[in-house]
Design an enzyme around this catalytic site. Structure first.
Site, mmCIF file in Angstrom:
data_model
loop_
_atom_site.group_PDB
_atom_site.id
_atom_site.type_symbol
_atom_site.label_atom_id
_atom_site.label_comp_id
_atom_site.label_asym_id
_atom_site.label_seq_id
_atom_site.Cartn_x
_atom_site.Cartn_y
_atom_site.Cartn_z
ATOM 1 N N ASP A 12 -8.790 10.435 42.425
ATOM 2 C CA ASP A 12 -9.753 11.533 42.294
ATOM 3 C C ASP A 12 -10.539 11.741 43.572
ATOM 4 O O ASP A 12 -10.704 12.860 44.053
ATOM 5 C CB ASP A 12 -10.768 11.201 41.199
ATOM 6 C CG ASP A 12 -10.213 11.452 39.818
ATOM 7 O OD1 ASP A 12 -9.184 12.123 39.708
ATOM 8 O OD2 ASP A 12 -10.829 10.989 38.850
ATOM 9 N N HIS A 46 -4.134 7.619 30.388
ATOM 10 C CA HIS A 46 -2.988 8.241 29.750
ATOM 11 C C HIS A 46 -3.014 9.703 29.493
ATOM 12 O O HIS A 46 -4.034 10.263 29.154
ATOM 13 C CB HIS A 46 -2.686 7.564 28.437
ATOM 14 C CG HIS A 46 -1.905 6.359 28.715
ATOM 15 N ND1 HIS A 46 -0.570 6.319 28.548
ATOM 16 C CD2 HIS A 46 -2.271 5.224 29.285
ATOM 17 C CE1 HIS A 46 -0.152 5.156 28.955
ATOM 18 N NE2 HIS A 46 -1.157 4.477 29.406
ATOM 19 N N ARG A 80 3.807 12.385 26.363
ATOM 20 C CA ARG A 80 4.351 11.115 26.812
ATOM 21 C C ARG A 80 5.655 10.862 26.131
ATOM 22 O O ARG A 80 5.701 10.702 24.951
ATOM 23 C CB ARG A 80 3.385 9.990 26.469
ATOM 24 C CG ARG A 80 2.262 9.942 27.424
ATOM 25 C CD ARG A 80 1.323 8.855 27.028
ATOM 26 N NE ARG A 80 2.045 7.626 26.853
ATOM 27 C CZ ARG A 80 1.779 6.787 25.880
ATOM 28 N NH1 ARG A 80 0.850 7.022 25.023
ATOM 29 N NH2 ARG A 80 2.460 5.684 25.791
ATOM 30 N N HIS A 125 -2.136 8.705 44.743
ATOM 31 C CA HIS A 125 -1.589 7.681 43.851
ATOM 32 C C HIS A 125 -0.553 6.809 44.555
ATOM 33 O O HIS A 125 -0.332 5.671 44.176
ATOM 34 C CB HIS A 125 -0.950 8.321 42.616
ATOM 35 C CG HIS A 125 -1.911 8.507 41.491
ATOM 36 N ND1 HIS A 125 -2.761 7.510 41.055
ATOM 37 C CD2 HIS A 125 -2.160 9.573 40.700
ATOM 38 C CE1 HIS A 125 -3.495 7.969 40.044
ATOM 39 N NE2 HIS A 125 -3.148 9.209 39.814
ATOM 40 N N GLU A 135 -6.990 5.891 39.112
ATOM 41 C CA GLU A 135 -7.401 7.273 38.949
ATOM 42 C C GLU A 135 -8.654 7.574 39.764
ATOM 43 O O GLU A 135 -8.814 8.661 40.304
ATOM 44 C CB GLU A 135 -7.644 7.589 37.475
ATOM 45 C CG GLU A 135 -6.374 7.514 36.629
ATOM 46 C CD GLU A 135 -5.265 8.407 37.157
ATOM 47 O OE1 GLU A 135 -5.568 9.459 37.745
ATOM 48 O OE2 GLU A 135 -4.097 8.034 37.008
ATOM 49 N N HIS A 150 -4.617 14.377 44.767
ATOM 50 C CA HIS A 150 -4.723 13.300 43.785
ATOM 51 C C HIS A 150 -3.375 12.582 43.637
ATOM 52 O O HIS A 150 -3.304 11.357 43.697
ATOM 53 C CB HIS A 150 -5.158 13.906 42.441
ATOM 54 C CG HIS A 150 -5.232 12.953 41.299
ATOM 55 N ND1 HIS A 150 -6.418 12.503 40.768
ATOM 56 C CD2 HIS A 150 -4.264 12.358 40.572
ATOM 57 C CE1 HIS A 150 -6.170 11.679 39.763
ATOM 58 N NE2 HIS A 150 -4.862 11.571 39.625
ATOM 59 N N GLU A 151 -2.336 13.343 43.479
ATOM 60 C CA GLU A 151 -1.023 12.716 43.271
ATOM 61 C C GLU A 151 -0.540 11.991 44.519
ATOM 62 O O GLU A 151 0.022 10.897 44.432
ATOM 63 C CB GLU A 151 0.012 13.745 42.813
ATOM 64 C CG GLU A 151 -0.340 14.483 41.506
ATOM 65 C CD GLU A 151 -0.706 13.560 40.356
ATOM 66 O OE1 GLU A 151 -0.295 12.387 40.376
ATOM 67 O OE2 GLU A 151 -1.423 13.992 39.438
HETATM 68 ZN ZN LIG Z 1 -3.930 10.365 38.475
#
Ligand SMILES: [Zn+2]
Ligand SMILES: *[C@@H]1O[C@H](CO)[C@@H](O)[C@H](O)[C@H]1NC(C)=O
Ligand SMILES: *[C@@H]1O[C@H](CO)[C@@H](O)[C@H](O)[C@H]1NC(C)=O
Ligand SMILES: *[C@@H]1O[C@H](CO)[C@@H](O)[C@H](O)[C@H]1NC(C)=O
Ligand SMILES: *[C@@H]1O[C@H](CO)[C@@H](O)[C@H](O)[C@H]1NC(C)=O
Ligand SMILES: *[C@@H]1O[C@H](CO)[C@@H](O)[C@H](O)[C@H]1NC(C)=O
Ligand SMILES: *[C@@H]1O[C@H](CO)[C@@H](O)[C@H](O)[C@H]1NC(C)=O
Ligand SMILES: *[C@@H]1O[C@H](CO)[C@@H](O)[C@H](O)[C@H]1NC(C)=O
Length: 874
Positions: A681, A758, A764, A618, A677, A614-615
């Site tokens: 995913d 978020h 955060r 991105h 996202e 997933h990362e």
């Molecule tokens: Zn993500």
């Protein structure tokens, strides 16, 4: 962007040399895969010819593959060795715990083909009720709760040998727990800072005559920014220059608002209630503070003033651009000289030099004659022009100070929190405040993450995990790179660049070493200007705000430290930073169900492997793809590839945009803001699965879990389904989009459907906000999604095509699943399908045609998109 091709393609094309026994692939997997079909990537790949499904024989029934399902493919699927009866069952404590967890979370009485959600998560849903303090509850939230318990233990441990950084963290914690003193001091510490700000007009007699004439917006905004880290009306912050990742630059952007998103200010329905509660909250606080200052009660004045504040803020909200118009960082970014800024956005005499210089002087930085700024918020500044002089200085000051008061309520005595209770109830649906120690642990962790991280690591993180995770990263990355080769929609030049970028992604795993090094002074120096007192929680908080602002502003003249950790170690989350081309997996997420050296690799690939994928993905989503391998915003795409990327994204946006969430007043998911996202995913689970298959094919030996009759692949997908944090609705394979093993309160559903993208607020802390393209939260590990590959659907499947998952024929259900009661299976709890608050998404405009849903089998044409899903992590 993607990555892998479609599921089908994947099997065949994959370069690994597995043995090719016919008929082995797991059905389940397939299914999922299919469903999942990767992000854009997938698209390309599919060769129609191949496509159709692989043959999966041998699947031990549970995850659905009926015999009729002999699919079609001639290809030889790769073999997944099936475990031999008993002999590779792992009975170590780690495995037994994992098995128990999986069993308890699932509902094996359900037929996975009919309702995979209940099958995977039914047990969890039956055993959990959303706690009164939570707006959402999921496996992921439970991990965070458990992490807080560990932090409580270490922060409350008083030994005498702590280094200064740790002493300060413990002191901060004790001051937060010192409720007796907090009650005793009551509103006094707040009243003290109102003076610093020039007073809150609604609580000052004759403010207009006294302070009013000397009031300057530029100075006030600068004080808010530098002393209190509140960037109101105009956002100004320092961040890596998107176009030159080795330096920092000044950014100007639209601000955040008092309520969580702009829609609350003008939409009707439940938004109105929130807005009313917000105004009521403001008025209560103003009334209380007037009384504390011995001013006469004056409800008329309070009402009048606060209504003006809300009106002003509504105008500001209206001036902000909605998130979906802000997701393209290349169009947001406008670098200009200070002079240009002043000329273009005069704001009725607003002196930008004065404002910016006032901010920078707090860290002793002088503006350069040719200083440049990057403006992200062009439309906002244009709109602000018409608003800025409509309201009086009094209203503006009332508003600024309100934002400060709002932020400080949590540090005050109980009666202030009581004044807020109704607003929170309407907003989040929570009726009870978090228990104090949790608030305090979480506050200390987010403000002193290195110090707290060092305590957490010592207590709970096995040192040798780092290497094992690094190996997993290498495997998933290798699959990503190989898969790029197979993409039909990308040309060679772009592929090469993409591969270079993927290879250049740097990883941070667990924690930065220096936090454990006793002799390394760096940790203590981070906090050297903090001097907390056990009796002054409120002031300690102010020190943190100021230190946070300064830490960030000071960077303007520093080059970017590529080794800096963008997040603490005690965090259950993962991140990708486009400016650094870096992925981060804090120690907090390197635990079961995501990862453990003591659990089968199937679970690790389905857990952290998926998060890794997933990362990495991105880096190639709608935002990440604009940055090159060094983190510079630079277009490395050919026209051909970029065009295909856009086309595919559009389909995905529409697909998600067509999902409505009944829990959220039937509002639709925002296809734009969730795009990144969704891409991540889809890509993540595909890469992880492929990497797992490859590992097996190369001789990796996995182990079975006791008490579960699940094959390796089923283990992979079950763990994936159960662990995946799903802050937002996700489309599930069968039936409707669902949240995996988790539930939401409706109030929070409404909020999260708007604000998406978020991470939980408590994690955060970078100077970033919603919608900021660099927000680390952007990189949440929102895992997967087994979606309905609607985007693939343009190619309608032949009527006889069957979904490999369940052998259903497309033509038979008119898009609904034929509900086929599992033979003899009665739901264990009839009538209790999902707990209140469980997510139920329904495609609205999108009335699924047989080809739309589950077209997992279809051959995807090059032009068609891959599937997708929506989902989000809080
Ligand atoms: Zn993500
Ligand atoms: C407190 O910390 C010390 C030193 O790290 C450790 O030896 C001790 O066991 C801890 N006490 C508790 C109750 O955790
Ligand atoms: C990026 O910034 C650094 C530091 O300011 C500077 O030395 C370098 O020349 C810049 N690179 C580009 C391409 O502008
Ligand atoms: C928002 O601004 C537009 C013009 O920019 C205006 O037409 C509209 O009435 C405003 N809406 C609200 C709620 O103020
Ligand atoms: C803006 O502020 C700067 C710094 O205080 C000052 O030098 C300059 O004269 C001001 N400009 C105007 C137009 O007032
Ligand atoms: C910290 O604050 C206390 C009083 O609050 C003061 O006595 C002490 O000198 C301060 N220490 C430092 C290092 O500033
Ligand atoms: C790529 O697209 C841009 C604008 O979309 C166009 O100006 C340029 O000529 C195109 N380049 C090629 C090589 O087709
Ligand atoms: C729903 O899908 C249709 C066709 O795919 C598309 O035109 C429309 O824009 C989508 N709606 C939303 C809200 O995304």
């Amino acid at each position: 962007m993607g990555k892998p091709e479609s599921p089908v393609g994947m099997v065949e094309l994959a370069g690994w040399s597995g043995q090719k026994h016919r008929g082995f692939l797991e059905r389940g997997l397939q299914l999922l895969l299919l469903l999942v079909t990767g992000a854009l990537v997938a698209l390309g790949l599919l060769h129609a010819a191949h496509s159709r499904g692989k043959q999966l024989t041998l699947f031990p029934s549970r995850l659905c593959f009926s015999k009729e399902e002999k699919t079609i493919v001639k290809r030889k699927p790769r073999a997944i060795p099936q475990p031999k009866e008993m002999d590779d069952i792992c009975t170590s404590p780690g495995c037994v715990i994992a098995a128990a967890r999986i069993l308890q979370n699932m509902d094996p009485s359900r037929e996975p083909c009919d309702d995979f959600y209940q099958y995977a998560c039914g047990g969890w849903l039956r055993r959990h009720v959303i706690p009164e303090t939570n707006s959402r509850y999921s496996v992921f939230d439970i991990l965070r709760d458990e992490l807080e318990v560990i932090l409580k233990g270490v922060l409350e441990n008083s030994t005498t040998r702590d280094r200064p950084a740790v002493q300060k963290a413990k002191m901060l914690y004790r001051s937060c727990m010192n409720e007796r003193m907090i009650e005793k001091r009551d509103s006094q510490p707040l009243l003290n800072i109102l003076d610093v700000m020039g007073g809150w007009p609604v609580t000052v007699e004759k403010w207009n005559e006294g302070v009013g004439p000397r009031w300057e917006l530029e100075q006030q905004l600068a004080v808010m920014n530098t002393q209190f880290n509140r960037r109101v009306v105009i956002d100004l912050f320092i961040w890596n220059d998107d176009q030159n990742s080795s330096r920092h630059i000044i950014y100007i952007d639209q601000p955040t608002l008092g309520m969580p998103s702009r829609e609350y200010y003008f939409n009707e329905g439940s938004n109105r209630k929130v807005r009313e509660a917000y105004l009521q909250f403001m008025m209560s606080v103003a009334t209380m503070l007037r009384a504390d200052m011995n001013l006469p009660e004056n409800s008329y004045l309070v009402q009048e003033d606060m209504a003006q504040v809300l009106e002003l803020e509504t105008q500001l909200a209206n001036a902000t651009a909605p998130q979906e118009e802000r997701h393209d960082v290349t169009t947001l970014y406008h670098r200009m000289s200070l002079e240009d800024l002043q000329n273009k956005f005069g704001l009725k005499g607003f002196n930008w030099t004065l404002f910016i210089q006032s901010v920078l002087s707090s860290v002793k930085i002088k503006l350069l004659p040719d200083e440049e700024v990057v403006v992200y918020g062009i439309p906002y500044l244009q709109n602000l022009e018409d608003i800025i002089d409509v309201y009086s200085a009094r209203t503006m000051q009332n508003y600024l100070v309100w934002r400060l008061v709002l932020d400080r309520i949590s540090s005050l005595s109980q009666r202030f929190k009581d004044a807020r209770a109704n607003y929170r109830k309407v907003l989040y649906g929570t009726t009870v405040e978090e228990v104090r120690w949790r608030e305090c642990v979480s506050y200390v962790n987010s403000n002193m993450e290195s110090a707290v991280g060092s305590l957490y690591i010592r207590e709970a993180f096995p040192g040798d995990s780092k290497d094992a995770v690094r190996e997993l990263i290498d495997k998933v990355r290798a699959v990503f790179v190989e898969t790029l080769d197979e993409l039909g929609w990308m040309d060679e030049v772009s592929k090469k660049k993409a591969q270079e970028k993927a290879m250049n992604i740097r990883e941070q795993i667990g924690y930065p070493d220096y936090i454990l090094e006793e002799r390394n002074k760096h940790l203590d120096e981070e906090y050297s200007n903090l001097n907390f007192s056990e009796d002054k929680y409120f002031e300690n908080g102010l020190q943190n705000l100021k230190a946070g602002a300064q830490r960030s502003l000071k960077k303007l003249r520093e080059t970017v430290d590529q080794n800096l950790w963008i997040i603490g170690a005690a965090v259950v989350n993962a991140f990708y930073s486009p400016n650094r081309n870096q992925i981060v997996f804090p120690a907090g997420i390197l635990q079961p169900p995501f990862f453990s050296k003591e659990q089968p690799q199937a679970l690790n690939f389905g857990g952290i492997g998926m998060v890794i994928g997933h990362e990495i993905t991105h880096g190639f989503d709608d935002n990440g793809r604009n940055f090159d391998k060094n983190g510079n915003m630079l277009d490395w795409w050919s026209n051909f590839s970029a065009q295909h990327f856009r086309k595919q994204s559009e389909c995905m946006i529409h697909q998600y945009g067509n999902y409505s969430w009944d829990l959220a007043d039937n509002q639709n998911v925002n296809g734009f803001s969730t795009l990144g996202e969704n891409i991540a995913d889809n890509g993540g689970v595909r890469q992880a699965y492929k990497a797992y298959l490859k590992w097996m094919a190369e001789g990796g030996k996995d182990q079975q879990l006791p008490g579960l009759e699940l094959s390796y692949d089923q283990l992979f997908f079950i763990n994936y389904a159960q662990a995946r944090p799903s802050p937002r609705p996700a489309a599930t394979p069968l039936v409707r989009p669902q949240v995996w093993c988790g539930s939401y309160r409706p109030e929070f559903a409404i909020q999260s459907i708007k604000t998406d993208v978020h991470s939980p607020l408590k994690y955060r802390r970078l100077p970033l906000r919603r919608g900021h393209p660099h927000a680390p939260a952007r990189a949440l590990p929102r895992l997967v999604a087994m979606g309905e590959p609607h985007c693939v659907a343009h190619a309608h499947p032949p009527a006889e095509a069957r979904c490999p998952f369940c052998a259903r024929s497309w033509s038979s259900g008119r898009g609904q699943h034929r509900v086929r009661p599992a033979p003899g299976a009665q739901p264990r709890h009839p009538g209790r399908v999902a707990p209140p608050g469980a997510l139920r998404l329904q495609p609205r405009a999108l009335r699924p045609s047989p080809g739309d849903l589950f077209n997992c089998l279809h051959p995807l044409s090059k032009a068609s998109l891959s599937a997708v899903q929506a989902s989000d992590l809080s």
